[in-house]
Design an enzyme around this catalytic site. Structure first.
Site, PDB file in Angstrom:
ATOM      1  N   GLY A 207    -106.372  26.149  59.747  1.00  0.00           N
ATOM      2  CA  GLY A 207    -106.913  26.920  58.618  1.00  0.00           C
ATOM      3  C   GLY A 207    -106.095  26.876  57.347  1.00  0.00           C
ATOM      4  O   GLY A 207    -106.636  27.014  56.249  1.00  0.00           O
TER       5      GLY A 207
ATOM      6  N   ARG B  47    -114.716  24.327  56.944  1.00  0.00           N
ATOM      7  CA  ARG B  47    -113.341  24.292  56.421  1.00  0.00           C
ATOM      8  C   ARG B  47    -113.278  23.523  55.104  1.00  0.00           C
ATOM      9  O   ARG B  47    -112.389  23.735  54.292  1.00  0.00           O
ATOM     10  CB  ARG B  47    -112.401  23.588  57.412  1.00  0.00           C
ATOM     11  CG  ARG B  47    -112.185  24.325  58.724  1.00  0.00           C
ATOM     12  CD  ARG B  47    -111.018  23.687  59.467  1.00  0.00           C
ATOM     13  NE  ARG B  47    -110.950  24.054  60.878  1.00  0.00           N
ATOM     14  CZ  ARG B  47    -110.363  25.154  61.352  1.00  0.00           C
ATOM     15  NH1 ARG B  47    -109.813  26.025  60.521  1.00  0.00           N
ATOM     16  NH2 ARG B  47    -110.344  25.397  62.653  1.00  0.00           N
TER      17      ARG B  47
ATOM     18  N   ASP C 133    -112.729  28.461  59.134  1.00  0.00           N
ATOM     19  CA  ASP C 133    -113.883  27.910  59.826  1.00  0.00           C
ATOM     20  C   ASP C 133    -114.693  28.977  60.542  1.00  0.00           C
ATOM     21  O   ASP C 133    -114.219  30.068  60.842  1.00  0.00           O
ATOM     22  CB  ASP C 133    -113.417  26.919  60.892  1.00  0.00           C
ATOM     23  CG  ASP C 133    -112.768  27.631  62.083  1.00  0.00           C
ATOM     24  OD1 ASP C 133    -111.801  28.384  61.850  1.00  0.00           O
ATOM     25  OD2 ASP C 133    -113.244  27.458  63.221  1.00  0.00           O
TER      26      ASP C 133
ATOM     27  N   LYS D  95    -107.163  40.671  55.256  1.00  0.00           N
ATOM     28  CA  LYS D  95    -108.324  41.518  55.565  1.00  0.00           C
ATOM     29  C   LYS D  95    -107.802  42.809  56.194  1.00  0.00           C
ATOM     30  O   LYS D  95    -107.770  42.943  57.425  1.00  0.00           O
ATOM     31  CB  LYS D  95    -109.224  40.758  56.555  1.00  0.00           C
ATOM     32  CG  LYS D  95    -110.671  41.223  56.591  1.00  0.00           C
ATOM     33  CD  LYS D  95    -111.368  40.760  57.853  1.00  0.00           C
ATOM     34  CE  LYS D  95    -111.788  39.317  57.843  1.00  0.00           C
ATOM     35  NZ  LYS D  95    -112.559  38.938  59.062  1.00  0.00           N
TER      36      LYS D  95
ATOM     37  N   ASP E 121    -105.843  39.055  59.792  1.00  0.00           N
ATOM     38  CA  ASP E 121    -106.952  39.941  60.158  1.00  0.00           C
ATOM     39  C   ASP E 121    -106.388  41.065  61.025  1.00  0.00           C
ATOM     40  O   ASP E 121    -105.881  42.060  60.512  1.00  0.00           O
ATOM     41  CB  ASP E 121    -108.026  39.113  60.867  1.00  0.00           C
ATOM     42  CG  ASP E 121    -109.265  39.909  61.234  1.00  0.00           C
ATOM     43  OD1 ASP E 121    -109.418  41.038  60.745  1.00  0.00           O
ATOM     44  OD2 ASP E 121    -110.090  39.387  62.016  1.00  0.00           O
TER      45      ASP E 121
ATOM     46  N   GLU F  36    -100.235  30.827  56.275  1.00  0.00           N
ATOM     47  CA  GLU F  36    -101.394  31.103  57.130  1.00  0.00           C
ATOM     48  C   GLU F  36    -102.645  31.286  56.271  1.00  0.00           C
ATOM     49  O   GLU F  36    -102.553  31.583  55.076  1.00  0.00           O
ATOM     50  CB  GLU F  36    -101.058  32.358  57.975  1.00  0.00           C
ATOM     51  CG  GLU F  36    -102.125  32.933  58.838  1.00  0.00           C
ATOM     52  CD  GLU F  36    -102.648  32.014  59.933  1.00  0.00           C
ATOM     53  OE1 GLU F  36    -103.042  30.882  59.623  1.00  0.00           O
ATOM     54  OE2 GLU F  36    -102.736  32.464  61.095  1.00  0.00           O
ATOM     55  N   ASP F  37    -103.816  31.105  56.889  1.00  0.00           N
ATOM     56  CA  ASP F  37    -105.054  31.252  56.121  1.00  0.00           C
ATOM     57  C   ASP F  37    -105.439  32.719  55.893  1.00  0.00           C
ATOM     58  O   ASP F  37    -105.798  33.106  54.786  1.00  0.00           O
ATOM     59  CB  ASP F  37    -106.213  30.473  56.783  1.00  0.00           C
ATOM     60  CG  ASP F  37    -106.445  30.827  58.256  1.00  0.00           C
ATOM     61  OD1 ASP F  37    -105.691  31.654  58.831  1.00  0.00           O
ATOM     62  OD2 ASP F  37    -107.383  30.259  58.852  1.00  0.00           O
TER      63      ASP F  37
HETATM   64  P1  IMP Z   1    -105.516  37.720  63.613  1.00  0.00           P
HETATM   65  O1  IMP Z   1    -104.589  37.337  64.722  1.00  0.00           O
HETATM   66  O2  IMP Z   1    -106.597  38.649  64.073  1.00  0.00           O
HETATM   67  O3  IMP Z   1    -104.813  38.259  62.384  1.00  0.00           O
HETATM   68  O4  IMP Z   1    -106.323  36.438  63.206  1.00  0.00           O
HETATM   69  C1  IMP Z   1    -105.734  35.384  62.650  1.00  0.00           C
HETATM   70  C2  IMP Z   1    -106.571  34.132  62.816  1.00  0.00           C
HETATM   71  O5  IMP Z   1    -107.938  34.399  63.149  1.00  0.00           O
HETATM   72  C3  IMP Z   1    -106.595  33.390  61.509  1.00  0.00           C
HETATM   73  O6  IMP Z   1    -105.571  32.441  61.481  1.00  0.00           O
HETATM   74  C4  IMP Z   1    -107.950  32.751  61.507  1.00  0.00           C
HETATM   75  O7  IMP Z   1    -107.896  31.482  62.109  1.00  0.00           O
HETATM   76  C5  IMP Z   1    -108.821  33.633  62.344  1.00  0.00           C
HETATM   77  N1  IMP Z   1    -109.648  34.537  61.504  1.00  0.00           N
HETATM   78  C6  IMP Z   1    -109.495  35.865  61.316  1.00  0.00           C
HETATM   79  N2  IMP Z   1    -110.418  36.350  60.475  1.00  0.00           N
HETATM   80  C7  IMP Z   1    -111.180  35.289  60.126  1.00  0.00           C
HETATM   81  C8  IMP Z   1    -112.320  35.132  59.246  1.00  0.00           C
HETATM   82  O8  IMP Z   1    -112.818  36.075  58.607  1.00  0.00           O
HETATM   83  N3  IMP Z   1    -112.823  33.868  59.140  1.00  0.00           N
HETATM   84  C9  IMP Z   1    -112.296  32.803  59.798  1.00  0.00           C
HETATM   85  N4  IMP Z   1    -111.241  32.896  60.626  1.00  0.00           N
HETATM   86  C10 IMP Z   1    -110.690  34.136  60.776  1.00  0.00           C
HETATM   87 MG    MG Z   2    -106.298  30.057  61.899  1.00  0.00          MG
END
Ligand code: IMP
Ligand code: MG
Length: 175
Positions: free
Chosen positions: A44, A165, A159, A131, A103, A99-100
């Site tokens: 990402g 992407r 993605d 987010k 969340d 990082e992208d």
């Molecule tokens: P986390 O561990 O929940 O913070 O998520 C991190 C990963 O989940 C990111 O690196 C993304 O690859 C994916 N992700 C989280 N939210 C989104 C979204 O809204 N769209 C696409 N990928 C997401």
């Molecule tokens: Mg990712």
């Protein structure tokens, strides 16, 4: 066409590149006289990594890691698995994870601790998107491009089921 599921443009390529310039300057100022390693999280962060690295005016190297992602679901499994580890030695280095999106924070919380345990000098986080509504783990990025609402974001590296992407802007998935 499949793109019917993609919504309007939320953040343009120009806005992203402007923000990358500002963050690149900030990183350059924060690490004056130091050497840094940028670690891009595949897949990402690939476009954002390119934008950030060309705006950092320091001695630096890059490396990449890949961790497990959501697969075909839009919800996190809460489990982080390393699929590709670093190729280089980061002991005694200042590290910035690129990082992208943050969340739930699960992925970055895990990665930050993982890299800190390798006797790094410091570990910071640079994310394209944040987010905050999704957060489950208390973690914050040191450098953050843009805050987004509680939507499933696609484009500019992000993605859904490995697609979208390549969109040159940030958008969201319509439900
Ligand atoms: P986390 O561990 O929940 O913070 O998520 C991190 C990963 O989940 C990111 O690196 C993304 O690859 C994916 N992700 C989280 N939210 C989104 C979204 O809204 N769209 C696409 N990928 C997401
Ligand atoms: Mg990712």
């Amino acid at each position: 066409m499949a793109r019917d599921v993609v919504g309007e443009i939320m953040i343009t390529q120009e806005q992203i590149q402007q923000r990358a310039k500002e963050i690149g300057r900030q990183i350059t100022a924060d690490f004056q006289g130091e050497e840094i390693v940028l670690i891009g999280i595949l897949r990402g962060a690939v476009l954002w990594m390119g934008d950030i690295m060309k705006n950092v005016d320091l001695d630096m190297t890059i490396d990449f890691m890949a961790v497990s992602s959501y697969g075909a679901s839009t919800k996190s499994s809460g489990v982080v698995k390393i699929i590709k580890d670093l190729d280089s030695d980061i002991e005694d280095k200042h590290v910035i994870i690129v990082e992208d999106i943050v969340d739930s924070g699960t992925t970055l919380n895990y990665l930050k601790h993982y890299l800190e345990n390798r006797n790094t000098k410091s570990v910071r986080i640079c994310t394209l998107l944040d987010k905050p509504s999704g957060r489950k783990v208390d973690i914050q990025a040191d450098y953050s491009g843009f805050q987004v609402e509680d939507l499933f974001i696609v484009g500019y590296g992000l993605d859904y089921d490995q697609k979208y992407r390549n969109l040159p802007y940030i958008s969201f998935l319509k439900d």
